[in-house]
Design a protein around this motif. Structure first.
Motif, short mmCIF file in Angstrom:
data_model
loop_
_atom_site.label_atom_id
_atom_site.label_comp_id
_atom_site.label_asym_id
_atom_site.label_seq_id
_atom_site.Cartn_x
_atom_site.Cartn_y
_atom_site.Cartn_z
N SER A 50 71.27 72.11 64.81
CA SER A 50 70.44 70.96 65.15
C SER A 50 68.97 71.21 64.84
O SER A 50 68.27 70.34 64.32
CB SER A 50 70.59 70.60 66.64
OG SER A 50 71.86 70.07 66.88
N VAL A 51 68.50 72.42 65.18
CA VAL A 51 67.07 72.71 64.97
C VAL A 51 66.75 72.82 63.48
O VAL A 51 65.75 72.26 62.99
CB VAL A 51 66.66 74.01 65.71
CG1 VAL A 51 65.21 74.30 65.46
CG2 VAL A 51 66.93 73.87 67.18
N LEU A 74 67.69 61.30 62.42
CA LEU A 74 66.93 61.95 63.49
C LEU A 74 65.48 61.45 63.56
O LEU A 74 65.00 61.05 64.61
CB LEU A 74 66.98 63.47 63.29
CG LEU A 74 66.62 64.33 64.47
CD1 LEU A 74 67.55 64.07 65.63
CD2 LEU A 74 66.68 65.80 64.10
N ALA A 106 65.63 67.49 68.68
CA ALA A 106 66.69 68.42 68.28
C ALA A 106 67.64 68.66 69.46
O ALA A 106 68.86 68.71 69.28
CB ALA A 106 66.08 69.73 67.79
N LEU A 142 72.26 63.78 60.90
CA LEU A 142 70.90 64.33 60.90
C LEU A 142 69.86 63.40 60.28
O LEU A 142 68.72 63.35 60.74
CB LEU A 142 70.88 65.65 60.13
CG LEU A 142 71.11 66.88 60.99
CD1 LEU A 142 71.08 68.10 60.11
CD2 LEU A 142 70.09 66.98 62.08
N HIS A 165 69.85 65.73 69.83
CA HIS A 165 70.85 65.76 68.76
C HIS A 165 71.97 66.74 69.11
O HIS A 165 73.15 66.46 68.93
CB HIS A 165 70.21 66.15 67.43
CG HIS A 165 71.17 66.20 66.29
ND1 HIS A 165 71.73 67.38 65.83
CD2 HIS A 165 71.72 65.22 65.53
CE1 HIS A 165 72.55 67.11 64.84
NE2 HIS A 165 72.57 65.82 64.63
N TRP A 166 71.58 67.90 69.66
CA TRP A 166 72.60 68.88 70.03
C TRP A 166 73.48 68.36 71.17
O TRP A 166 74.70 68.51 71.14
CB TRP A 166 71.95 70.21 70.43
CG TRP A 166 72.97 71.24 70.82
CD1 TRP A 166 73.82 71.90 69.97
CD2 TRP A 166 73.28 71.69 72.13
NE1 TRP A 166 74.63 72.73 70.68
CE2 TRP A 166 74.34 72.64 72.01
CE3 TRP A 166 72.78 71.40 73.39
CZ2 TRP A 166 74.89 73.28 73.10
CZ3 TRP A 166 73.33 72.06 74.48
CH2 TRP A 166 74.38 72.97 74.34
N PRO A 201 60.52 74.29 65.27
CA PRO A 201 59.79 73.11 65.74
C PRO A 201 58.36 73.05 65.23
O PRO A 201 57.84 71.98 64.93
CB PRO A 201 59.84 73.26 67.26
CG PRO A 201 61.10 73.99 67.52
CD PRO A 201 61.22 74.96 66.38
N ALA A 246 66.74 69.44 62.13
CA ALA A 246 65.53 68.69 62.48
C ALA A 246 64.41 69.03 61.51
O ALA A 246 63.62 68.17 61.11
CB ALA A 246 65.11 69.00 63.91
#
Lengths: 220, 218
Positions: free
Chosen positions: B139-140, B67, B95, B64, B98-99, B206, B143
């Motif tokens: 992931s979110v 990112l 994100a 992470l 990343h996922w 987000p 982020a």
């Protein structure tokens, strides 16, 4: 100018102007510049000068919308400016063409051949950015300006690590941009070879530090 | 937006991109746990859901801090902030990338590792489903944590401390869904709650992350 695709072939639409009135901006909470007013219109270049720490970068970041101004008015929205700073935003494992196409697509453009040719990068198109020299990276970073399709270039030390030939090449690109109705705002220490550019010295606009500066201000 | 997604996926696949990092970590963990705990199949079956979920969570955490930090270092983040794409969109796309490079491969590999940990038969489908539903939230949320710490040198530790408490609900419900299924019970409530956390964080975070990025870019 045929090489630059739709926007440049016909020039930028109409007369446009960036007008800054009584601007004050700060870095790290400390006011650096105050009372600054100037204007740049289509077809003009303005060179910002001033000693290190005089707030050139801060001013350009404020104009580009990356940080808020303390006070004052900026007439041109950040969406019309192409900002280029010390860091070129290149990915070392992507090739020159991939790096440039990425920024082109982000700005809704497709064709990168014109920009590659203009900055003399065509022969390097297939090479990974990590194998470029500092000057070649810089040229790639500046080629990005051509694919943004924006009329006002806001450039922070664009000629760092460029050799004399590349500086001349870049001056030519800026001149073409101005001729197409664009404008440029450059912070630079060296002579770009743009005699028509006006010069603005930032030293007289240096902000007085308030004596009772609150401690936590510096962390805002 | 698609250009950003393709770039991030491409960067992850290229050398040094960290695509295999999370997956490798997950694999090593699942191989080492039976060696450490011992070969008693009953014990392994009992702890398998928890181990697999904790492993997936830590594997997500591992990649992470890159990112936004990498984009910040090379200046791309400044340029993306001045581009026509809204910063909220940048966060959402990063994100998602990343996922796709971490959470999705973990969910797909989990059943194989479930065999190593003697996961009971009825729990395999819930394991994959809960990871598919839960890892997007990881992931979110991650982020968001990465956006908060983007300007800091060596911000990884601070980010882990910020993010881990936020990961707890996903972990609890995700692992609960699997272990209930392993005991032959109905785990659908826990699955729905996991999906709910994912939907909620994908809808809200987000915006929070973009706000944090704007402050950190100043």
């Amino acid at each position: 100018m045929v090489w630059l695709g739709g926007v440049r072939r016909f020039g930028y639409a109409g007369f446009m102007e960036l007008r800054v009135t009584d601007l004050a901006c700060a870095r790290g909470g400390l006011p650096l510049i105050e009372g600054l007013s100037f204007a740049v219109a289509s077809g003009e270049a303005l060179v910002l000068r001033g000693p290190n720490g005089s707030g050139k970068t801060t001013l350009l970041r404020t104009l580009a919308g990356l940080q808020p101004a303390l006070k004052g008015e900026i007439t041109c929205p950040p969406e019309e400016m192409a900002y280029a700073a010390h860091a070129d935003g290149l990915k070392s494992t992507l090739t020159v063409a991939e790096n440039l196409s990425f920024w082109a697509e982000i700005h809704g453009q497709r064709d990168i051949t014109g920009a590659l040719e203009a900055m003399n990068l065509t022969d390097l198109a297939g090479r990974q950015a990590q194998h470029l020299s500092a000057g070649q990276k810089r040229r790639l970073g500046l080629a990005r300006l051509l694919v943004t399709g924006r009329w006002l270039w806001v450039l922070d030390e664009p000629t760092v690590s460029l050799d004399a030939a590349s500086v001349a090449l870049f001056a030519g690109v800026v001149r073409d941009h101005l001729a197409a109705g664009g404008a440029a705002l450059l912070a630079t220490h060296i002579d770009l070879g743009l005699p028509e550019a006006r010069v603005l010295d930032l030293a007289p606009y240096r902000a007085e530090l308030p004596p009772d500066l609150g401690f936590d201000e510096a962390f805002l | 937006m698609t250009a950003l997604l393709i770039r991030d996926l491409r960067l992850a696949m290229r050398a040094g991109g960290g695509f295999g990092l999370g997956l490798g970590f997950f694999l090593i963990l699942a191989v080492l746990v039976p060696l450490g705990v011992g070969p008693d199949t009953g014990t392994l079956a009992l702890i398998a859901p928890g181990i697999l979920w904790v492993g997936a969570l830590l594997a997500c955490l591992l990649s992470l801090d890159r990112l936004f930090a990498l984009d910040h270092e090379d200046g791309s983040l400044d340029l993306l902030a001045t581009s026509p794409i809204p910063l909220e969109g940048v966060v959402a796309v990063k994100a998602l990338a990343h996922w796709l490079t971490t959470g999705l491969p973990l969910a797909l590999a989990a059943p194989v590792l479930g065999i190593l940990l003697n996961l009971p038969g009825p729990a395999f489908a819930p394991l994959m489903l809960s990871l598919l539903l839960g890892t997007p939230a990881l992931s979110v949320i991650g982020a968001f944590g990465a956006a908060l710490t983007v300007g800091l040198k060596r911000g990884g530790l601070l980010m882990s401390l910020l993010v881990l408490p936020l990961y707890v609900p996903t972990l609890v419900f995700g692992a609960q869904a699997v272990s209930r299924a392993a005991q032959g019970l109905d785990g659908s409530t826990a699955l729905l709650l996991t999906a709910g956390i994912t939907a909620g964080s994908a809808a809200l975070l987000p915006f929070a992350a973009a706000f944090a990025l704007r402050i950190n870019l100043r």
